[in-house]
Design an enzyme around this catalytic site. Structure first.
Site, PDB file in Angstrom:
ATOM      1  CG  HIS A 177      -1.868  -1.097   1.299  1.00  0.00           C
ATOM      2  ND1 HIS A 177      -2.865  -1.147   2.252  1.00  0.00           N
ATOM      3  CD2 HIS A 177      -2.031  -2.203   0.543  1.00  0.00           C
ATOM      4  CE1 HIS A 177      -3.598  -2.234   2.078  1.00  0.00           C
ATOM      5  NE2 HIS A 177      -3.107  -2.897   1.036  1.00  0.00           N
ATOM      6  CD  GLU A 182      -1.622   4.003   3.596  1.00  0.00           C
ATOM      7  OE1 GLU A 182      -1.415   3.346   2.545  1.00  0.00           O
ATOM      8  OE2 GLU A 182      -2.750   4.129   4.086  1.00  0.00           O
ATOM      9  CB  CYS A 209      -6.131  -0.747   5.576  1.00  0.00           C
ATOM     10  SG  CYS A 209      -4.436  -1.335   5.397  1.00  0.00           S
ATOM     11  CB  CYS A 267      -1.516   1.244   6.401  1.00  0.00           C
ATOM     12  SG  CYS A 267      -1.239   0.497   4.778  1.00  0.00           S
TER      13      CYS A 267
END
Length: 148
Positions: free
Chosen positions: A67, A69, A100, A103
């Site tokens: 992701h 992040e 999420c 993360c």
């Protein structure tokens, strides 16, 4: 700490620095969209220095944990490891989409205390949503048309 940072941290809205850094993050998200990827990008700021900037890379890497992040945190890993707990209080992570749980866990583990995001995850369940607002499905068309 600058007065504008104190004001934002007290809940009085984004600072001018927040707006400028989110614009850079949104620009990175637009680049990802232009390349046929999800418009999720992240930027890590320490004081006034951009430490890392990136976007989701799970399509090209096959890594479902890549992701935006996570890409940024991994990119800045050596830098983050060298910071003291006090120095980490000056970190801010900007993200185009609400992080999420994976993360958020990573963000917490490395000691980032402040996260600024532009939109809520549309597929988040009630426990994951902390506020109602713009979702990724609504955000991506605005990014591609340059309305944000």
């Amino acid at each position: 700490m600058k007065a504008s940072q104190q004001e934002s941290m007290a809940g009085h809205g984004p600072t001018s620095q927040d707006r400028a850094m989110m614009e850079k993050t949104i620009h990175e998200a637009r680049r990802a969209i232009d390349a046929g990827k999800a418009g999720v990008a992240a930027l890590l700021l320490w004081h006034e220095e951009i430490v890392a900037l990136g976007h989701n890379q799970y399509v090209e890497t096959g890594d479902l944990t890549a992701h935006g992040e996570m890409v940024v945190v991994r990119s800045a890993a050596t830098f983050l490891s060298a910071l003291s707990a006090e120095e980490k209080t000056h970190l801010t992570l900007y993200v185009t989409l609400e992080p999420c749980f994976m993360c958020l866990s990573a963000i917490s583990l490395v000691g980032i205390k402040r996260v600024v995001y532009a939109a809520l995850a549309g597929d988040a369940n009630a426990e994951e949503q902390i506020a109602r607002g713009l979702t990724a499905k609504q955000l991506n068309p605005l990014l591609t048309r340059g309305q944000l």
